[in-house]
Design a protein around this motif. Structure first.
Motif, PDB file in Angstrom:
ATOM      1  N   CYS A   1       0.868  -1.186   0.000  1.00  0.00           N
ATOM      2  CA  CYS A   1       0.000   0.000   0.000  1.00  0.00           C
ATOM      3  C   CYS A   1       0.898   1.227   0.000  1.00  0.00           C
ATOM      4  CB  CYS A   1      -0.912  -0.004   1.223  1.00  0.00           C
ATOM      5  SG  CYS A   1      -2.018   1.410   1.311  1.00  0.00           S
ATOM      6  N   GLU A   2       0.740   2.070  -0.972  1.00  0.00           N
ATOM      7  CA  GLU A   2       1.672   3.178  -1.196  1.00  0.00           C
ATOM      8  C   GLU A   2       1.914   4.029   0.038  1.00  0.00           C
ATOM      9  OE1 GLU A   2       2.497   6.721  -4.486  1.00  0.00           O
ATOM     10  OE2 GLU A   2       0.602   5.606  -4.489  1.00  0.00           O
ATOM     11  N   LYS A   3       0.910   4.186   0.900  1.00  0.00           N
ATOM     12  CA  LYS A   3       1.041   5.071   2.052  1.00  0.00           C
ATOM     13  C   LYS A   3       1.447   4.325   3.326  1.00  0.00           C
ATOM     14  CE  LYS A   3      -2.314   8.411   0.293  1.00  0.00           C
ATOM     15  NZ  LYS A   3      -3.587   9.145   0.562  1.00  0.00           N
ATOM     16  N   SER A   4       1.677   3.021   3.215  1.00  0.00           N
ATOM     17  CA  SER A   4       1.988   2.230   4.404  1.00  0.00           C
ATOM     18  C   SER A   4       3.497   2.071   4.590  1.00  0.00           C
ATOM     19  CB  SER A   4       1.332   0.845   4.316  1.00  0.00           C
ATOM     20  OG  SER A   4      -0.072   0.944   4.281  1.00  0.00           O
ATOM     21  N   ILE A   5       3.853   1.617   5.780  1.00  0.00           N
ATOM     22  CA  ILE A   5       5.250   1.310   6.075  1.00  0.00           C
ATOM     23  C   ILE A   5       5.329  -0.062   6.742  1.00  0.00           C
ATOM     24  CG2 ILE A   5       5.947   3.730   6.334  1.00  0.00           C
ATOM     25  CD1 ILE A   5       5.900   3.246   9.391  1.00  0.00           C
ATOM     26  N   LEU A   6       6.491  -0.688   6.657  1.00  0.00           N
ATOM     27  CA  LEU A   6       6.785  -1.908   7.402  1.00  0.00           C
ATOM     28  C   LEU A   6       7.888  -1.582   8.398  1.00  0.00           C
ATOM     29  CD1 LEU A   6       6.683  -5.026   7.860  1.00  0.00           C
ATOM     30  CD2 LEU A   6       8.478  -5.190   6.119  1.00  0.00           C
ATOM     31  N   GLU A   7       7.638  -1.890   9.648  1.00  0.00           N
ATOM     32  CA  GLU A   7       8.630  -1.619  10.684  1.00  0.00           C
ATOM     33  C   GLU A   7       9.027  -2.932  11.345  1.00  0.00           C
ATOM     34  OE1 GLU A   7       9.297   1.543  14.389  1.00  0.00           O
ATOM     35  OE2 GLU A   7       7.363   1.396  13.359  1.00  0.00           O
ATOM     36  N   ASN A   8      10.312  -3.229  11.347  1.00  0.00           N
ATOM     37  CA  ASN A   8      10.812  -4.424  12.014  1.00  0.00           C
ATOM     38  C   ASN A   8      12.189  -4.130  12.612  1.00  0.00           C
ATOM     39  OD1 ASN A   8      12.654  -4.501   9.875  1.00  0.00           O
ATOM     40  ND2 ASN A   8      11.546  -6.099   8.769  1.00  0.00           N
ATOM     41  N   ARG A   9      12.880  -5.158  13.054  1.00  0.00           N
ATOM     42  CA  ARG A   9      14.173  -4.942  13.731  1.00  0.00           C
ATOM     43  C   ARG A   9      15.245  -4.396  12.807  1.00  0.00           C
ATOM     44  NH1 ARG A   9      17.315 -10.373  13.976  1.00  0.00           N
ATOM     45  NH2 ARG A   9      16.400 -11.557  12.267  1.00  0.00           N
ATOM     46  N   PHE A  10      14.998  -4.440  11.487  1.00  0.00           N
ATOM     47  CA  PHE A  10      15.973  -3.928  10.535  1.00  0.00           C
ATOM     48  C   PHE A  10      15.724  -2.472  10.168  1.00  0.00           C
ATOM     49  CE2 PHE A  10      15.726  -8.534   9.661  1.00  0.00           C
ATOM     50  CZ  PHE A  10      17.013  -8.871  10.027  1.00  0.00           C
ATOM     51  N   GLY A  11      14.643  -1.894  10.681  1.00  0.00           N
ATOM     52  CA  GLY A  11      14.356  -0.499  10.403  1.00  0.00           C
ATOM     53  C   GLY A  11      12.944  -0.276   9.882  1.00  0.00           C
ATOM     54  N   VAL A  12      12.751   0.873   9.268  1.00  0.00           N
ATOM     55  CA  VAL A  12      11.451   1.258   8.713  1.00  0.00           C
ATOM     56  C   VAL A  12      11.543   1.239   7.196  1.00  0.00           C
ATOM     57  CG1 VAL A  12       9.728   3.087   8.543  1.00  0.00           C
ATOM     58  CG2 VAL A  12      10.903   2.671  10.724  1.00  0.00           C
ATOM     59  N   PHE A  13      10.591   0.542   6.550  1.00  0.00           N
ATOM     60  CA  PHE A  13      10.586   0.412   5.091  1.00  0.00           C
ATOM     61  C   PHE A  13       9.291   1.012   4.543  1.00  0.00           C
ATOM     62  CE2 PHE A  13      13.111  -2.971   6.866  1.00  0.00           C
ATOM     63  CZ  PHE A  13      14.214  -3.069   6.022  1.00  0.00           C
ATOM     64  N   LYS A  14       9.416   1.961   3.635  1.00  0.00           N
ATOM     65  CA  LYS A  14       8.246   2.566   3.000  1.00  0.00           C
ATOM     66  C   LYS A  14       7.797   1.712   1.817  1.00  0.00           C
ATOM     67  CE  LYS A  14       9.511   7.355   4.128  1.00  0.00           C
ATOM     68  NZ  LYS A  14       9.805   8.702   3.548  1.00  0.00           N
ATOM     69  N   HIS A  15       6.497   1.373   1.801  1.00  0.00           N
ATOM     70  CA  HIS A  15       5.965   0.607   0.685  1.00  0.00           C
ATOM     71  C   HIS A  15       6.133   1.352  -0.640  1.00  0.00           C
ATOM     72  CE1 HIS A  15       3.096  -2.232   3.115  1.00  0.00           C
ATOM     73  NE2 HIS A  15       4.261  -2.046   3.725  1.00  0.00           N
ATOM     74  N   SER A  16       6.081   2.657  -0.570  1.00  0.00           N
ATOM     75  CA  SER A  16       6.196   3.446  -1.805  1.00  0.00           C
ATOM     76  C   SER A  16       7.541   3.219  -2.486  1.00  0.00           C
ATOM     77  CB  SER A  16       6.010   4.941  -1.497  1.00  0.00           C
ATOM     78  OG  SER A  16       6.951   5.385  -0.528  1.00  0.00           O
ATOM     79  N   ASP A  17       8.558   2.851  -1.698  1.00  0.00           N
ATOM     80  CA  ASP A  17       9.873   2.572  -2.281  1.00  0.00           C
ATOM     81  C   ASP A  17       9.913   1.216  -2.984  1.00  0.00           C
ATOM     82  OD1 ASP A  17      10.806   4.970  -1.258  1.00  0.00           O
ATOM     83  OD2 ASP A  17      11.617   4.058   0.574  1.00  0.00           O
ATOM     84  N   TRP A  18       8.927   0.361  -2.700  1.00  0.00           N
ATOM     85  CA  TRP A  18       8.891  -0.979  -3.300  1.00  0.00           C
ATOM     86  C   TRP A  18       8.244  -0.961  -4.681  1.00  0.00           C
ATOM     87  CZ3 TRP A  18       6.560  -4.194   1.371  1.00  0.00           C
ATOM     88  CH2 TRP A  18       7.403  -4.053   2.479  1.00  0.00           C
ATOM     89  N   ILE A  19       7.314  -0.039  -4.882  1.00  0.00           N
ATOM     90  CA  ILE A  19       6.524  -0.028  -6.116  1.00  0.00           C
ATOM     91  C   ILE A  19       7.430   0.213  -7.329  1.00  0.00           C
ATOM     92  CG2 ILE A  19       4.680   1.185  -7.360  1.00  0.00           C
ATOM     93  CD1 ILE A  19       3.390   1.737  -4.618  1.00  0.00           C
ATOM     94  N   GLY A  20       7.286  -0.636  -8.316  1.00  0.00           N
ATOM     95  CA  GLY A  20       8.098  -0.524  -9.524  1.00  0.00           C
ATOM     96  C   GLY A  20       9.354  -1.372  -9.501  1.00  0.00           C
ATOM     97  N   LYS A  21       9.697  -1.906  -8.328  1.00  0.00           N
ATOM     98  CA  LYS A  21      10.881  -2.762  -8.228  1.00  0.00           C
ATOM     99  C   LYS A  21      10.518  -4.198  -8.618  1.00  0.00           C
ATOM    100  CE  LYS A  21      13.300  -0.099  -4.651  1.00  0.00           C
ATOM    101  NZ  LYS A  21      14.379   0.323  -5.553  1.00  0.00           N
ATOM    102  N   PRO A  22      11.480  -4.969  -9.099  1.00  0.00           N
ATOM    103  CA  PRO A  22      11.192  -6.354  -9.486  1.00  0.00           C
ATOM    104  C   PRO A  22      11.115  -7.255  -8.260  1.00  0.00           C
ATOM    105  CG  PRO A  22      13.508  -5.868  -9.831  1.00  0.00           C
ATOM    106  CD  PRO A  22      12.865  -4.574  -9.413  1.00  0.00           C
ATOM    107  N   TYR A  23      10.294  -8.317  -8.360  1.00  0.00           N
ATOM    108  CA  TYR A  23      10.278  -9.328  -7.308  1.00  0.00           C
ATOM    109  C   TYR A  23      11.676  -9.927  -7.170  1.00  0.00           C
ATOM    110  CZ  TYR A  23       5.186  -9.385  -6.919  1.00  0.00           C
ATOM    111  OH  TYR A  23       3.873  -9.043  -6.686  1.00  0.00           O
ATOM    112  N   GLY A  24      12.071 -10.194  -5.931  1.00  0.00           N
ATOM    113  CA  GLY A  24      13.396 -10.742  -5.666  1.00  0.00           C
ATOM    114  C   GLY A  24      14.425  -9.690  -5.308  1.00  0.00           C
ATOM    115  N   CYS A  25      14.032  -8.415  -5.331  1.00  0.00           N
ATOM    116  CA  CYS A  25      14.996  -7.348  -5.075  1.00  0.00           C
ATOM    117  C   CYS A  25      15.278  -7.196  -3.578  1.00  0.00           C
ATOM    118  CB  CYS A  25      14.492  -6.021  -5.646  1.00  0.00           C
ATOM    119  SG  CYS A  25      13.079  -5.331  -4.771  1.00  0.00           S
ATOM    120  N   LYS A  26      16.369  -6.551  -3.286  1.00  0.00           N
ATOM    121  CA  LYS A  26      16.796  -6.249  -1.921  1.00  0.00           C
ATOM    122  C   LYS A  26      16.518  -4.771  -1.662  1.00  0.00           C
ATOM    123  CE  LYS A  26      21.148  -6.097   0.730  1.00  0.00           C
ATOM    124  NZ  LYS A  26      22.593  -6.427   0.645  1.00  0.00           N
ATOM    125  N   VAL A  27      15.815  -4.475  -0.571  1.00  0.00           N
ATOM    126  CA  VAL A  27      15.525  -3.077  -0.235  1.00  0.00           C
ATOM    127  C   VAL A  27      16.103  -2.766   1.142  1.00  0.00           C
ATOM    128  CG1 VAL A  27      13.471  -2.902  -1.666  1.00  0.00           C
ATOM    129  CG2 VAL A  27      13.252  -3.708   0.676  1.00  0.00           C
TER     130      VAL A  27
END
Length: 312
Positions: free
Chosen positions: A37-63
């Protein structure tokens, strides 16, 4: 499992889009399914990841996160979905699933009947095996479970390949409008012998049936029922043993074994019987070694296969 386009048709575009399901891989025993979801984030022990940064990237990528941690974004294949799905019931795992698909002789275009649906672990793999022109009709007597499974199939993109029905197959049998259309039938029921006569009516000539049962008494009674209209009756138990492969220095490991409380990379002790399996490099240079993981999975269930007799 299969990315879909705006018309819900199968698409093989491997770029991540808003609304897609991805498997976030942190390590081999820590993965989770996340809907982008473009406006969502994932937060875990590795930090905060914005979903918007994932859009357009290929499956299998490292973020990477803002603090340098990283995860991998994987496509929701049936194998990965089996590892992250919600367990509404006990599920089948990869070893049994792959064996079932092979012995049911499934290829694209096949029609498969399944009862019961449960958590949908097997169903997603059946759908991929028969895609893009086949179909899976799956039934569960428990309506909330069937509804939850249908929602999962929409998430994974196989809803066009799967029809979920609410029906007590043991008591009512399969729907009459499916008589003679199935290439294969899979039963995961407490009393599969009650459903075998109906399953025989659903199968095409030379079709194959599989029954999954945890107890040998269920296998015996099912086999007695199968004998009247089926042939080539066989039962298998699939046991999986996993090996760990890693690079170590043998002399380093042996030194650390003698050090109480050591927590370095070779902290797992090599028993004398295990050490004899490996050829030691006296120079202490790294070598690659493999050994069985002690926590091997044992019995899951028995798989009984039978082929419908051809009536001359």
């Amino acid at each position: 499992m299969f990315p879909t386009d705006s018309t819900n048709k199968l698409s093989f575009n491997r770029k991540i889009s808003d609304g897609d399901l991805v498997i976030v891989y942190e390590k081999h025993d820590n993965m989770k399914a996340v809907k982008v979801c473009e406006k969502s984030i994932l937060e875990n022990r590795f930090g905060v990841f914005k979903h918007s940064d994932w859009i357009g990237k290929p499956y299998g990528c490292k973020v990477t996160s803002h603090k340098g941690g990283f995860v991998y974004l994987l496509a929701p294949t049936p194998e990965l979905w089996t590892l992250v799905l919600s367990h509404r019931t006990q599920i089948l795992y990869i070893a049994d699933i792959s064996f079932v698909i092979m012995y049911l002789e499934l290829v694209p275009g096949c029609v498969v009947l399944e009862s019961g649906t449960g958590s949908g672990s097997l169903t997603t793999s059946l759908a991929r095996a028969v895609a893009p022109t086949g179909h899976v009709y799956t039934f569960d007597f428990h309506e909330p479970r069937a509804v939850a499974a249908r929602e999962d199939f929409e998430k994974t993109g196989v809803c066009s390949l799967v029809t979920v029905g609410v029906r007590d197959i043991q008591g009512e049998g399969f729907p009459k409008d499916l008589i003679g259309v199935a290439d294969a039938v899979f039963l995961d029921l407490p009393q599969p012998w009650l459903a075998i006569p109906s399953a025989g009516e659903m199968l095409k000539p030379d079709g194959v049936l599989c029954s999954f049962s945890p107890c040998i008494e269920q296998v015996q009674r099912s086999s007695e029922t199968l004998a009247s209209k089926f042939t080539d009756i066989r039962t298998f138990e699939v046991l999986l043993r996993t090996y760990e492969v890693r690079e170590v220095k043998m002399d380093q490991c042996q030194t650390e074994e003698a050090t109480p409380g050591s927590h370095r990379s070779c902290k797992r002790k090599l028993r004398a019987s295990e050490a004899s399996l490996w050829q030691q490099d006296n120079s202490g240079s790294p070598i690659v070694m493999a050994r069985p993981i002690s926590e091997a999975k044992g019995h899951t269930g028995y798989l009984t296969f039978a082929r419908l007799k051809c009536v001359e």
